[in-house]
Design an enzyme around this catalytic site. Structure first.
Site, short mmCIF file in Angstrom:
data_model
loop_
_atom_site.label_atom_id
_atom_site.label_comp_id
_atom_site.label_asym_id
_atom_site.label_seq_id
_atom_site.Cartn_x
_atom_site.Cartn_y
_atom_site.Cartn_z
N GLU A 1 -3.15 7.47 -4.98
CA GLU A 1 -3.51 7.14 -6.18
C GLU A 1 -4.73 7.63 -6.94
O GLU A 1 -5.65 7.89 -5.99
CB GLU A 1 -3.73 5.32 -6.21
CG GLU A 1 -2.47 4.76 -5.81
CD GLU A 1 -2.42 3.22 -5.44
OE1 GLU A 1 -3.66 2.78 -5.55
OE2 GLU A 1 -1.56 2.78 -4.86
N ARG B 1 0.82 -1.16 0.06
CA ARG B 1 -0.02 -0.06 -0.03
C ARG B 1 0.95 1.21 -0.14
O ARG B 1 1.78 1.22 0.64
CB ARG B 1 -0.74 -0.04 1.16
CG ARG B 1 -2.30 -0.97 1.30
CD ARG B 1 -3.34 -0.56 0.24
NE ARG B 1 -4.28 -1.37 0.23
CZ ARG B 1 -4.44 -2.15 -0.59
NH1 ARG B 1 -3.61 -2.66 -1.58
NH2 ARG B 1 -5.61 -3.08 -0.44
N HIS C 1 -1.04 0.00 -9.66
CA HIS C 1 -1.62 -0.70 -8.65
C HIS C 1 -2.20 -1.79 -9.19
O HIS C 1 -3.47 -2.34 -9.27
CB HIS C 1 -2.72 0.13 -7.86
CG HIS C 1 -3.12 -0.66 -6.55
ND1 HIS C 1 -3.58 0.08 -5.52
CD2 HIS C 1 -3.11 -1.65 -6.37
CE1 HIS C 1 -3.64 -0.67 -4.49
NE2 HIS C 1 -3.50 -1.93 -4.74
#
Lengths: 311, 311
Positions: free
Chosen positions: A278, A249, A296
């Site tokens: 993000e 993360r 991601h």
């Protein structure tokens, strides 16, 4: 489906599953992807109503939430749903779910578990090889037609023999360790606690781990304790020959510090699948050949989505 | 050093080593890289004389040749050097040396052996992950700022469970197999002969291997028999879900056929470190996201050159 349609639809007796945000699997494969004759969906993202009003309307129908990384399941949402008994997420991490509120209410939480672990681990190793051996940069060099005009492509670095530190030796971290072991890397790790069954060296302190490694792979969950765990101090202990890979993360790394270290050459490179804000990515990294970035997608393969559907 | 200087220089009693072309290690680290007080170099690439004339001049001094992949050691060259007793190459492959002429004359041939095997294997695995998981393409997508503007990045494919066929189970092929084993791939191979000590399934026919695999990794030496071994028939057996990786030598694959298959989508993708006419690369591949290319650098790391020097 409009809200009116949804209301009519919910006169049936099927249990109702609230979907806050369209999960990636719906985007990719259509909303029928996880459909079942055993329940019906209440798709909040298709309703014109504000979320609180929608939840008020359906407060007594919703028994479960299907969630994904992009949409937080907050205490506020949970409070509005007295019959809620289950939160299912299509993501590996659970950091977007208010776990203490779920615990207090006795609500079960189910994640995708280890379905994504091997894909995540593959991504981590792929990013590490890419950064060390400069594959993406070399690919660009060849595709720009520079090979025939220039003498020699800059050398990369060997993977074998590197001391790799894994931050978080859970299901993903263990898979990463197993793979890098086969490349002749020497593995050590930092975790909340020592894992007596694992053969790798344990460091109770992440700064100490970084100081004794050539590469750090971030594999831990995002929690209050791991937020900005990879601080200025850790990056500085990793040093100018060190490489960092993050497939966990974004906020586990102090991104501002990481960008500063990369721009100034205070660490050797980075492979990043996740970022603090993000889909915003620090633009300072766009021009750096020693930084390889993916959107991601470490967990996303055709095959993993198929397994998720089955689950 | 001019030819005249060289002639003067060769009045000493040190054995003389002919260097046909500046090897990559000299380009990178300077000509002193492999210097030693035990011999002297005759650098053909620094002489204004045609090679045959230079060799005539020094015919009786040259006892060894230091060669690299770029400069062939032909029967013609060997014939001009009656005292030649050793050909050393800094490359892993020996395909640029006329081995039968060396054998006939009793000249010893020494390669870099297995120094480069692990780097080569790392490259092969890196290229395979990159092609399957679209790392280079994803990196470009993020660096072009497309993430925030587009919904979802196209999915990649899982590595775990893939059936990988290794063409040539020598020192590199064995290292590749060991690594991919740890990723949960199922390994089989084709080689001149079955290796009874290896646990992997052997296919005496490369077409049959391709038909039973999701990916082929080319690891064999280039010889008369392996030239264009990866033919139209092999590529067609591999099929549209198949991926090919070549870190061995370009001419082992029929490149024209490979390009046609990639352009038409008849195979899924390719990771290529070597090409048939280096440094020329087929321009048709430049625009393909499913093709990852590196400039014949699979063996090149800082660490491997240091090992080479020591050898």
């Amino acid at each position: 489906m409009t809200s009116e349609n949804q209301s009519r639809h919910f006169q049936s007796d099927l249990p109702c599953v609230l979907v806050l945000k369209r999960p990636p699997s719906f985007v990719l494969f259509g909303d029928h992807f996880l459909e079942s004759p055993k329940f019906q969906y209440l798709k909040a993202y298709e309703s014109p109503l504000p979320l609180s009003q929608l939840l008020h309307t359906h407060a007594r129908s919703v028994q479960a939430i299907l969630s994904s990384g992009g949409a937080p399941v907050t205490a506020e949402t949970i409070c509005l749903l007295p019959r809620l008994g289950l939160v299912v997420t299509t993501s590996q991490g659970l950091d977007h779910i208010d776990l203490s509120e779920c615990r207090r209410r006795g609500i079960a939480v189910a994640g995708a578990g280890t379905i994504f672990s091997s894909d995540c681990a593959d991504s981590a190793v792929g990013l590490l090889i890419d950064v060390l051996r400069k594959i993406s940069a070399a690919n660009r060099y060849v595709k720009q037609g520079l090979w025939s005009s220039q003498v020699f492509y800059p050398l990369g670095y060997k993977l074998g023999g590197k001391r790799v530190g894994i931050v978080g030796l859970g299901s993903i971290g263990t898979e990463v360790a197993k793979r890098l072991d086969a490349f002749g890397c020497s593995i050590s790790y930092h975790s909340r606690s020592k894992k007596p069954l694992e053969p790798y060296k344990f460091y109770p302190n992440v700064v100490e781990l970084a100081a004794n490694c050539d590469a750090l792979i971030i594999c831990c969950a995002l929690t209050g304790e791991t937020h900005h765990l990879i601080s200025k101090e850790v990056l500085s202990a990793l040093g100018k020959d060190g490489v960092i890979v993050n497939i966990a993360r974004g906020p586990i790394i102090d991104e501002k510090e990481l960008v500063r270290c990369l721009v100034k050459g205070e660490i050797r490179g980075a492979g990043l699948d996740v970022f603090e804000h993000e889909p915003d990515v620090p633009v300072e990294l766009f021009a750096l050949d020693n930084v390889v970035m993916t959107p991601h997608c470490a967990v996303h393969t055709m095959e993993s989505f198929e397994e998720l559907r089955k689950l």
